[in-house]
Design a protein around this motif. Structure first.
Motif, PDB file in Angstrom:
ATOM      1  N   ASP A 162       0.622  -1.213  -0.010  1.00  0.00           N
ATOM      2  CA  ASP A 162       0.476  -0.477  -0.040  1.00  0.00           C
ATOM      3  C   ASP A 162       0.927   0.904   0.159  1.00  0.00           C
ATOM      4  O   ASP A 162       0.663   2.303   0.391  1.00  0.00           O
ATOM      5  CB  ASP A 162      -0.968  -0.270   1.118  1.00  0.00           C
ATOM      6  CG  ASP A 162      -1.634  -1.300   1.213  1.00  0.00           C
ATOM      7  OD1 ASP A 162      -2.458  -1.246  -0.120  1.00  0.00           O
ATOM      8  OD2 ASP A 162      -2.358  -1.604   1.701  1.00  0.00           O
ATOM      9  N   SER A 163       2.224   0.699  -0.989  1.00  0.00           N
ATOM     10  CA  SER A 163       2.607   2.395  -0.698  1.00  0.00           C
ATOM     11  C   SER A 163       3.546   2.335  -1.612  1.00  0.00           C
ATOM     12  O   SER A 163       4.127   1.142  -2.296  1.00  0.00           O
ATOM     13  CB  SER A 163       3.806   2.348   0.749  1.00  0.00           C
ATOM     14  OG  SER A 163       4.731   3.335   0.442  1.00  0.00           O
ATOM     15  N   ARG A 164       3.867   3.672  -2.294  1.00  0.00           N
ATOM     16  CA  ARG A 164       4.602   3.593  -3.394  1.00  0.00           C
ATOM     17  C   ARG A 164       5.858   4.723  -3.570  1.00  0.00           C
ATOM     18  O   ARG A 164       5.687   5.597  -2.563  1.00  0.00           O
ATOM     19  CB  ARG A 164       3.809   3.120  -5.101  1.00  0.00           C
ATOM     20  CG  ARG A 164       2.987   4.891  -4.959  1.00  0.00           C
ATOM     21  CD  ARG A 164       2.031   5.467  -5.937  1.00  0.00           C
ATOM     22  NE  ARG A 164       2.045   3.877  -6.933  1.00  0.00           N
ATOM     23  CZ  ARG A 164       1.061   3.516  -7.061  1.00  0.00           C
ATOM     24  NH1 ARG A 164       0.172   3.389  -7.009  1.00  0.00           N
ATOM     25  NH2 ARG A 164       1.100   2.077  -7.851  1.00  0.00           N
ATOM     26  N   LEU A 165       6.921   4.711  -4.240  1.00  0.00           N
ATOM     27  CA  LEU A 165       7.327   6.123  -3.838  1.00  0.00           C
ATOM     28  C   LEU A 165       7.824   6.166  -5.838  1.00  0.00           C
ATOM     29  O   LEU A 165       8.301   5.851  -6.419  1.00  0.00           O
ATOM     30  CB  LEU A 165       8.881   5.790  -3.410  1.00  0.00           C
ATOM     31  CG  LEU A 165       9.624   6.870  -2.910  1.00  0.00           C
ATOM     32  CD1 LEU A 165       9.622   8.061  -2.560  1.00  0.00           C
ATOM     33  CD2 LEU A 165      11.348   6.412  -2.303  1.00  0.00           C
ATOM     34  N   LEU A 166       6.652   7.318  -6.038  1.00  0.00           N
ATOM     35  CA  LEU A 166       6.829   7.845  -7.551  1.00  0.00           C
ATOM     36  C   LEU A 166       8.180   8.597  -7.544  1.00  0.00           C
ATOM     37  O   LEU A 166       8.193   9.597  -6.936  1.00  0.00           O
ATOM     38  CB  LEU A 166       5.575   8.882  -7.134  1.00  0.00           C
ATOM     39  CG  LEU A 166       5.359   9.429  -8.453  1.00  0.00           C
ATOM     40  CD1 LEU A 166       4.748   8.358  -9.512  1.00  0.00           C
ATOM     41  CD2 LEU A 166       3.859  10.972  -8.508  1.00  0.00           C
ATOM     42  N   THR A 167       8.528   8.183  -8.881  1.00  0.00           N
ATOM     43  CA  THR A 167       9.662   8.517  -9.435  1.00  0.00           C
ATOM     44  C   THR A 167       9.594   9.469 -10.202  1.00  0.00           C
ATOM     45  O   THR A 167       9.115   9.475 -11.171  1.00  0.00           O
ATOM     46  CB  THR A 167      10.880   7.686  -8.988  1.00  0.00           C
ATOM     47  OG1 THR A 167      10.921   7.066  -7.858  1.00  0.00           O
ATOM     48  CG2 THR A 167      11.924   8.289  -9.468  1.00  0.00           C
ATOM     49  N   VAL A 168      10.509  10.890 -10.368  1.00  0.00           N
ATOM     50  CA  VAL A 168      10.638  11.819 -11.758  1.00  0.00           C
ATOM     51  C   VAL A 168      11.823  11.844 -12.021  1.00  0.00           C
ATOM     52  O   VAL A 168      12.795  12.103 -11.279  1.00  0.00           O
ATOM     53  CB  VAL A 168       9.702  12.823 -11.630  1.00  0.00           C
ATOM     54  CG1 VAL A 168      10.034  14.013 -13.086  1.00  0.00           C
ATOM     55  CG2 VAL A 168       8.865  13.239 -11.016  1.00  0.00           C
ATOM     56  N   GLU A 169      11.942  11.276 -14.015  1.00  0.00           N
ATOM     57  CA  GLU A 169      13.270  11.429 -14.485  1.00  0.00           C
ATOM     58  C   GLU A 169      12.973  12.289 -15.329  1.00  0.00           C
ATOM     59  O   GLU A 169      12.133  12.628 -15.890  1.00  0.00           O
ATOM     60  CB  GLU A 169      13.139   9.750 -14.474  1.00  0.00           C
ATOM     61  CG  GLU A 169      13.517   8.862 -14.064  1.00  0.00           C
ATOM     62  CD  GLU A 169      13.793   7.660 -14.469  1.00  0.00           C
ATOM     63  OE1 GLU A 169      15.934   6.728 -14.141  1.00  0.00           O
ATOM     64  OE2 GLU A 169      14.208   7.155 -15.351  1.00  0.00           O
TER      65      GLU A 169
END
Length: 179
Positions: free
Chosen positions: A63-70
């Protein structure tokens, strides 16, 4: 800043991103490098903001995520999203100081809110902010978050969260209705 989809790629973090994510988060908040941006906490906290174990725990948690932007293959922003029943928690938000102030933070926040609504069907986003960070709280208020006055103590003595430079730190809960 042109935030066209072709310039930025949004994805969930994976284990191999941990070192780059720790470096990004540290650069946005701690040390002299953080002073290049406006989100620095260098005057109120020294030491670390996070560590590899903390980042990996967010990536691995259910129930967790680390949204990453490249951008051009380099991680330039991230945020934690965690499903907590009727609301989602927004945290570990960082934008590289070299690209702060040009609109990327707003774009990341909007995408995080969209994903939380669509993925989990939540109606609110919650976050905690160090209450003395008036400029940062004002930025969140302009994005629709409201102060609740609900405070939790800063974890003094636990250097995993930094070394406080003042004795009045606490976290305030901010909430936004997601419509």
């Amino acid at each position: 800043m042109d935030t066209a989809a072709t310039e930025f790629t949004f994805r969930d973090a994976v284990d191999s991103d941990v070192d780059a994510l720790v470096a990004l988060i540290e650069s946005a908040y701690r040390g002299d490098a953080s002073r290049a941006g406006w989100t620095t906490e260098a005057d109120i906290l020294q030491g670390q903001r996070t560590d590899p174990d903390g980042v990996l725990a967010v990536i691995k948690a259910p129930d967790s995520r680390l949204l990453t932007v490249e951008r051009q293959g380099r991680i330039v922003a991230c945020c934690q999203l965690e499903h907590r029943g009727a609301h989602a928690y927004f945290g570990m938000f960082a934008v590289s100081p070299t690209v702060q102030g040009a609109g990327l933070g707003k774009t990341v926040m909007a995408e995080a809110e969209r994903r939380a609504r669509e993925t989990w069907g939540v109606t609110e986003m919650h976050m905690t902010v160090i209450s003395v960070r008036e400029d940062l709280i004002a930025w969140y208020e302009r994005r629709g978050y409201r102060r609740t006055g609900r405070m939790t103590p800063f974890p003094y003595g636990d250097e995993r969260f930094g070394v406080p430079q003042r004795d009045d730190l606490q976290f305030e809960l901010l909430v936004k209705e997601l419509v």
